[in-house]
Design a protein around this motif. Structure first.
Motif, PDB file in Angstrom:
ATOM      1  N   LEU A  39       0.802  -1.226   0.000  1.00  0.00           N
ATOM      2  CA  LEU A  39       0.000   0.000   0.000  1.00  0.00           C
ATOM      3  C   LEU A  39       0.834   1.274   0.000  1.00  0.00           C
ATOM      4  O   LEU A  39       0.289   2.366  -0.184  1.00  0.00           O
ATOM      5  CB  LEU A  39      -0.931   0.018   1.219  1.00  0.00           C
ATOM      6  CG  LEU A  39      -1.978  -1.094   1.292  1.00  0.00           C
ATOM      7  CD1 LEU A  39      -2.852  -0.912   2.526  1.00  0.00           C
ATOM      8  CD2 LEU A  39      -2.831  -1.138   0.034  1.00  0.00           C
ATOM      9  N   PHE A  87       0.725   3.896  -3.078  1.00  0.00           N
ATOM     10  CA  PHE A  87      -0.457   4.677  -3.440  1.00  0.00           C
ATOM     11  C   PHE A  87      -0.468   6.024  -2.727  1.00  0.00           C
ATOM     12  O   PHE A  87      -0.197   6.101  -1.525  1.00  0.00           O
ATOM     13  CB  PHE A  87      -1.733   3.909  -3.090  1.00  0.00           C
ATOM     14  CG  PHE A  87      -1.852   2.588  -3.790  1.00  0.00           C
ATOM     15  CD1 PHE A  87      -2.088   2.540  -5.161  1.00  0.00           C
ATOM     16  CD2 PHE A  87      -1.721   1.396  -3.090  1.00  0.00           C
ATOM     17  CE1 PHE A  87      -2.186   1.321  -5.813  1.00  0.00           C
ATOM     18  CE2 PHE A  87      -1.822   0.174  -3.732  1.00  0.00           C
ATOM     19  CZ  PHE A  87      -2.057   0.132  -5.100  1.00  0.00           C
ATOM     20  N   ASP A 134     -11.620  -7.002   0.473  1.00  0.00           N
ATOM     21  CA  ASP A 134     -11.109  -6.053  -0.506  1.00  0.00           C
ATOM     22  C   ASP A 134     -11.474  -4.647  -0.029  1.00  0.00           C
ATOM     23  O   ASP A 134     -12.319  -4.467   0.852  1.00  0.00           O
ATOM     24  CB  ASP A 134     -11.696  -6.332  -1.885  1.00  0.00           C
ATOM     25  CG  ASP A 134     -11.502  -7.789  -2.295  1.00  0.00           C
ATOM     26  OD1 ASP A 134     -10.337  -8.223  -2.339  1.00  0.00           O
ATOM     27  OD2 ASP A 134     -12.505  -8.483  -2.541  1.00  0.00           O
ATOM     28  N   TYR A 190     -12.254  -0.457  -1.191  1.00  0.00           N
ATOM     29  CA  TYR A 190     -12.428   0.653  -2.131  1.00  0.00           C
ATOM     30  C   TYR A 190     -12.061   1.938  -1.415  1.00  0.00           C
ATOM     31  O   TYR A 190     -12.484   2.157  -0.268  1.00  0.00           O
ATOM     32  CB  TYR A 190     -13.860   0.728  -2.658  1.00  0.00           C
ATOM     33  CG  TYR A 190     -14.068   1.928  -3.562  1.00  0.00           C
ATOM     34  CD1 TYR A 190     -13.665   1.896  -4.890  1.00  0.00           C
ATOM     35  CD2 TYR A 190     -14.631   3.100  -3.072  1.00  0.00           C
ATOM     36  CE1 TYR A 190     -13.822   2.995  -5.725  1.00  0.00           C
ATOM     37  CE2 TYR A 190     -14.795   4.215  -3.891  1.00  0.00           C
ATOM     38  CZ  TYR A 190     -14.385   4.156  -5.216  1.00  0.00           C
ATOM     39  OH  TYR A 190     -14.531   5.252  -6.026  1.00  0.00           O
ATOM     40  N   GLU A 192     -10.609  10.804  -7.458  1.00  0.00           N
ATOM     41  CA  GLU A 192      -9.918   9.543  -7.227  1.00  0.00           C
ATOM     42  C   GLU A 192     -10.898   8.376  -7.264  1.00  0.00           C
ATOM     43  O   GLU A 192     -12.100   8.546  -7.079  1.00  0.00           O
ATOM     44  CB  GLU A 192      -9.227   9.540  -5.849  1.00  0.00           C
ATOM     45  CG  GLU A 192      -8.190  10.625  -5.642  1.00  0.00           C
ATOM     46  CD  GLU A 192      -6.858  10.278  -6.297  1.00  0.00           C
ATOM     47  OE1 GLU A 192      -6.755   9.218  -6.937  1.00  0.00           O
ATOM     48  OE2 GLU A 192      -5.917  11.083  -6.150  1.00  0.00           O
ATOM     49  N   LEU A 211     -10.079   3.981  -6.250  1.00  0.00           N
ATOM     50  CA  LEU A 211      -9.060   2.961  -6.071  1.00  0.00           C
ATOM     51  C   LEU A 211      -9.710   1.708  -5.494  1.00  0.00           C
ATOM     52  O   LEU A 211     -10.202   1.718  -4.368  1.00  0.00           O
ATOM     53  CB  LEU A 211      -7.969   3.476  -5.132  1.00  0.00           C
ATOM     54  CG  LEU A 211      -6.737   2.593  -4.923  1.00  0.00           C
ATOM     55  CD1 LEU A 211      -6.001   2.376  -6.238  1.00  0.00           C
ATOM     56  CD2 LEU A 211      -5.811   3.235  -3.897  1.00  0.00           C
ATOM     57  N   LEU A 258      -8.853  -2.018  -4.402  1.00  0.00           N
ATOM     58  CA  LEU A 258      -7.699  -2.832  -4.046  1.00  0.00           C
ATOM     59  C   LEU A 258      -8.148  -4.266  -3.775  1.00  0.00           C
ATOM     60  O   LEU A 258      -8.908  -4.518  -2.834  1.00  0.00           O
ATOM     61  CB  LEU A 258      -7.009  -2.252  -2.819  1.00  0.00           C
ATOM     62  CG  LEU A 258      -6.475  -0.824  -2.979  1.00  0.00           C
ATOM     63  CD1 LEU A 258      -6.010  -0.277  -1.641  1.00  0.00           C
ATOM     64  CD2 LEU A 258      -5.342  -0.794  -4.002  1.00  0.00           C
ATOM     65  N   ARG A 284      -3.735  -5.562  -4.615  1.00  0.00           N
ATOM     66  CA  ARG A 284      -3.442  -5.248  -6.017  1.00  0.00           C
ATOM     67  C   ARG A 284      -4.486  -4.286  -6.558  1.00  0.00           C
ATOM     68  O   ARG A 284      -5.689  -4.466  -6.342  1.00  0.00           O
ATOM     69  CB  ARG A 284      -3.430  -6.541  -6.847  1.00  0.00           C
ATOM     70  CG  ARG A 284      -3.178  -6.340  -8.338  1.00  0.00           C
ATOM     71  CD  ARG A 284      -2.960  -7.680  -9.029  1.00  0.00           C
ATOM     72  NE  ARG A 284      -4.121  -8.555  -8.901  1.00  0.00           N
ATOM     73  CZ  ARG A 284      -5.126  -8.624  -9.784  1.00  0.00           C
ATOM     74  NH1 ARG A 284      -5.124  -7.824 -10.857  1.00  0.00           N
ATOM     75  NH2 ARG A 284      -6.129  -9.471  -9.606  1.00  0.00           N
ATOM     76  N   ASP A 285      -4.039  -3.262  -7.260  1.00  0.00           N
ATOM     77  CA  ASP A 285      -4.923  -2.264  -7.841  1.00  0.00           C
ATOM     78  C   ASP A 285      -5.644  -2.857  -9.053  1.00  0.00           C
ATOM     79  O   ASP A 285      -5.020  -3.186 -10.064  1.00  0.00           O
ATOM     80  CB  ASP A 285      -4.103  -1.036  -8.261  1.00  0.00           C
ATOM     81  CG  ASP A 285      -4.961   0.081  -8.847  1.00  0.00           C
ATOM     82  OD1 ASP A 285      -6.195  -0.089  -8.918  1.00  0.00           O
ATOM     83  OD2 ASP A 285      -4.393   1.124  -9.232  1.00  0.00           O
ATOM     84  N   THR A 322      -8.573  -1.267 -10.227  1.00  0.00           N
ATOM     85  CA  THR A 322      -9.564  -0.228 -10.510  1.00  0.00           C
ATOM     86  C   THR A 322      -9.955  -0.189 -11.982  1.00  0.00           C
ATOM     87  O   THR A 322     -11.146  -0.224 -12.322  1.00  0.00           O
ATOM     88  CB  THR A 322      -9.034   1.144 -10.086  1.00  0.00           C
ATOM     89  OG1 THR A 322      -8.485   1.064  -8.774  1.00  0.00           O
ATOM     90  CG2 THR A 322     -10.148   2.176 -10.104  1.00  0.00           C
TER      91      THR A 322
END
Length: 548
Positions: free
Chosen positions: A88, A91, A110, A112, A118, A120, A122, A131-132, A134
Motif C-alpha cells: 500500500l 499509493f 477487498d 475501495y 480519485e 481505487l 484494491l 493489487r490495484d 480499478t
C-alpha cells in the motif's frame, strides 16, 4: 460542556475509554498542508476502518489520508505497521474514505478508496498484499467521492455492489476557495458549490462493475452527499439506501421489492427523513441505522452541523419516520458542535444501542468568526437508558481522551482485542488517530457473530439477525457502512445484559434463506455459515474458503 441531564445513571458514570494508539504501535499523523485559512476541500477530513485483511480472526486498522496505512492486529491489543508489506505504500492521492467488502467471494476483505478525483479498488491477494484492479474493474475516478458502501442490492445474487456518494463541483483553479463571513476571510459554505449525485456500480461477479446509476433510478438524489448507509428498514428483503446531504434534503432510496434488477424510488420527503422535525434542511454529515428502542425496526441517526439539532428518525412503520432527536435527549446536546462520524453501538452490553459522535468544525479560524465556537471539539457519547423518553443521556465524560478536543471526522467501531467490549477508532484531521479502548467496568454479557454466506455474499452483508432473550428481542444487521467515510467491524455484536445465553437466534440472509439457532452460550464469538446448522466457536482463527 452542555449537559442533557443533571443526573447520570451508574452506567453513564462508569464510562472509561482510553486512547491507546501510541502504546499499541499505531504511529500515523494527519496534516493539512497549505496556507491558512483552509478551504472546504482541505477540511473535509478522512476515514478509517476496522477490517480483518488476513482472515486470522483479529481486527486490523486501515487509515485513509494522502498516504494509506495498514496496521495488523494480534487480537491482544498490539498492532504492527504492514503498509509496505501489503503493497500500500506506493499509493498516494487526495484519498478521503473507504469501504470494505469481499467483492469476489474468496474469503478476503477487498477495499475501495474514495477521494477527490480519485477511485481505487484494491483486491486482497490472499491476505498478503493488495493489487490495484480499478481500471480492469471498470471503476472511474469520481469528481469528489466521499462516503461509500458495499451491499448486495439484488437478493440472491451473492455479489456486493458498490455505491459512492459525491459531494460538490469544486475546482482549485476556479473557486471560490474562500469567502467573507462577518468581515473575516474563511472557507466557503457548501451552498457556494453545485451538488453532485453519487454513483451505483453493479458487480457482475467476474471482476467487472457496471455503472447502473441511471438505469436503477439512483441518480434521482439531491447530491452533496456525505453519509451513506444501507439497511432493510421495512422488511422487504432488499436493502434501502439512506444518504445524508450537506444543506440539502436527505435521500432515502427504496428498491422495488420485485424483479431481477434493482430499481429505486426516492422516498426521502414522503418518509419524513428529508428534513428535521421543524421542516428544515440540515448539514447532514454521517449517518447510521440501528434499532435504538428494540421494537424490531431500524431507526436512522443523522449527524448535523453546528446550530442544528441531531436527528434521530424513529421508524414508525408503514414507511414513515418521525424525528425524535429532541425527545430522546440528543437533539440539543450536540448543537454547539459539528458532528461527522457517528455510530450506534452497545458500549456497556446492556442490550440497548448507545450513540457516539466525532465532532470538529470545518473552519479552522471559526474562533475569529464566532468567538463562542472552536475548531477542535470533544467527542460525545450518549448512553441509552431505556429506549423510551428521554432515552439518551450524555455520558459523564470522566474519560479525558473522550473529552480531548480534536478535529473529528471518520469514526469506526469494533472489538479489536476480542474481549467483548466494542472499541472506537476516530480520525483527528489535524493530529493522530484515537484508538479508544473500551475499559468500562459495568458491562453485561455479550455474543459476537461472524457470518459466512454461501448463496448470499460471502460477508453476509445485509443479513438481519434477531436474538431472543427471554421476553426481549434484539435486532441487528450485518454491515460495515454508516458513520462518515469509514467502515466498521463486520461481526454482529449483541449486548445481552444479565442473560448468559441467547434463547433463539434467527438469521435472515440476503438470499431469503433463514437459519435458526437455539441456546447459544454468551461471552464468545461464533461463526455461522448460511444453510449450516453447526455453530463454530471463533476461539481458533477462521479458515479461508474457496472462491465461488
Amino acid at each position: 460542556m452542555m449537559r442533557t441531564y443533571a443526573h447520570f445513571t451508574e452506567a453513564a458514570k462508569t464510562v472509561r475509554f482510553v486512547d491507546v494508539a501510541n502504546t499499541t504501535g499505531i504511529h500515523y499523523q494527519w496534516t493539512i498542508e497549505g496556507k491558512r485559512p483552509l478551504n472546504i476541500l482541505q477540511t473535509i477530513g478522512n476515514g478509517c476502518a476496522f477490517l480483518d485483511y488476513d482472515n486470522d480472526g483479529n481486527l486490523d486498522l486501515l487509515l485513509v489520508g494522502p498516504k494509506l496505512a495498514l496496521y495488523k492486529g494480534d487480537g491482544k491489543g498490539h498492532f504492527t505497521d504492514v503498509t509496505a508489506a501489503a503493497g500500500l505504500e506506493k499509493f498516494s492521492g487526495r484519498f478521503l474514505g473507504c469501504a470494505v467488502g469481499d467483492v469476489d467471494g474468496d474469503g478476503y476483505d477487498d477495499v475501495y478508496i474514495s477521494g477527490y478525483r480519485e477511485a481505487l479498488l484494491l483486491h486482497n491477494e490472499g491476505g498478503r498484499t493488495f493489487r490495484d484492479i480499478t481500471q480492469e474493474a471498470g471503476l472511474k475516478p469520481q469528481p469528489w467521492g466521499t462516503s461509500c458502501a458495499f451491499a448486495e442490492t439484488v437478493p440472491g445474487s451473492g455479489r456486493l455492489d458498490l455505491y459512492m456518494a459525491n459531494y460538490a463541483d469544486f475546482s482549485l483553479d476556479v473557486g471560490p476557495l474562500l469567502c467573507m463571513q462577518h468581515d473575516v476571510e474563511t472557507s466557503c459554505g457548501p451552498k457556494q458549490y453545485k451538488p453532485l449525485p453519487g454513483v451505483l456500480y453493479q458487480n457482475d461477479g467476474h471482476g467487472h462493475f457496471t455503472d447502473i446509476t441511471q438505469a436503477s433510478g439512483a441518480a434521482a438524489v439531491q447530491g452533496r452527499g456525505l453519509g451513506v448507509a444501507f439497511a432493510d428498514y421495512d422488511g422487504s428483503g432488499r436493502p434501502s439506501l439512506a444518504l445524508a446531504n450537506d444543506e440539502l434534503p436527505g435521500d432515502l432510496l427504496r428498491p422495488d421489492p420485485h424483479g431481477p434488477q434493482v430499481r429505486y424510488t426516492n422516498l426521502g420527503e414522503s418518509s419524513g427523513t428529508a428534513y428535521d422535525r421543524e421542516g428544515n434542511t440540515h448539514g447532514g454529515m454521517g449517518l447510521d441505522w440501528g434499532d435504538y428502542d428494540n421494537d424490531g425496526k431500524f431507526d436512522l441517526l443523522v449527524a448535523t452541523f453546528q446550530g442544528e439539532p441531531r436527528s434521530l428518525y424513529h421508524n414508525d412503520g408503514q414507511g414513515q419516520f418521525s424525528d425524535r432527536g429532541f425527545q430522546m435527549g440528543i437533539g440539543s446536546a450536540g448543537v454547539p458542535y459539528v458532528a461527522f462520524g457517528c455510530k450506534f453501538f452497545d458500549y456497556d452490553n446492556d442490550g440497548r444501542l448507545d450513540i457516539i459522535l466525532a465532532n470538529g468544525h470545518v473552519q479552522d479560524n471559526i474562533h475569529e468568526v464566532d468567538h463562542l465556537s472552536t475548531y477542535r471539539q470533544p467527542t460525545q457519547l450518549f448512553h441509552n437508558r431505556s429506549g423510551k423518553y428521554p432515552g439518551y443521556e450524555e455520558a459523564d465524560q470522566t474519560s479525558p481522551d473522550l473529552m480531548r478536543p480534536i478535529v473529528g471526522r471518520g469514526l469506526a467501531v469494533g472489538d479489536y482485542d476480542n474481549d467483548g467490549r466494542v472499541d472506537v477508532l476516530i480520525v483527528d484531521s489535524e493530529g493522530r488517530p484515537l484508538l479508544l479502548h473500551n475499559e468500562c467496568s459495568a458491562t453485561g454479557h455479550w455474543l459476537g457473530v461472524r457470518l459466512v454466506g454461501t448463496k448470499s455474499n460471502r460477508d453476509g452483508y445485509g443479513a438481519v439477525l434477531t436474538a431472543k432473550i427471554g421476553k426481549r428481542a434484539l435486532i441487528q444487521q450485518c454491515q460495515t457502512c454508516g458513520s462518515y467515510l469509514s467502515a466498521s467491524d463486520r461481526r454482529v455484536h449483541f449486548g445481552l445484559d444479565r442473560a448468559k445465553r441467547v434463547d433463539v437466534l434467527t438469521v435472515r440472509w440476503p438470499s431469503g434463506h433463514t437459519d435458526t439457532y437455539k441456546n447459544l452460550t454468551a461471552d464468545r464469538y461464533i461463526a455461522l455459515r448460511e444453510g449450516d446448522p453447526a455453530v463454530k466457536s471463533e476461539s481458533a482463527p477462521p479458515a479461508p474458503v474457496a472462491a465461488r
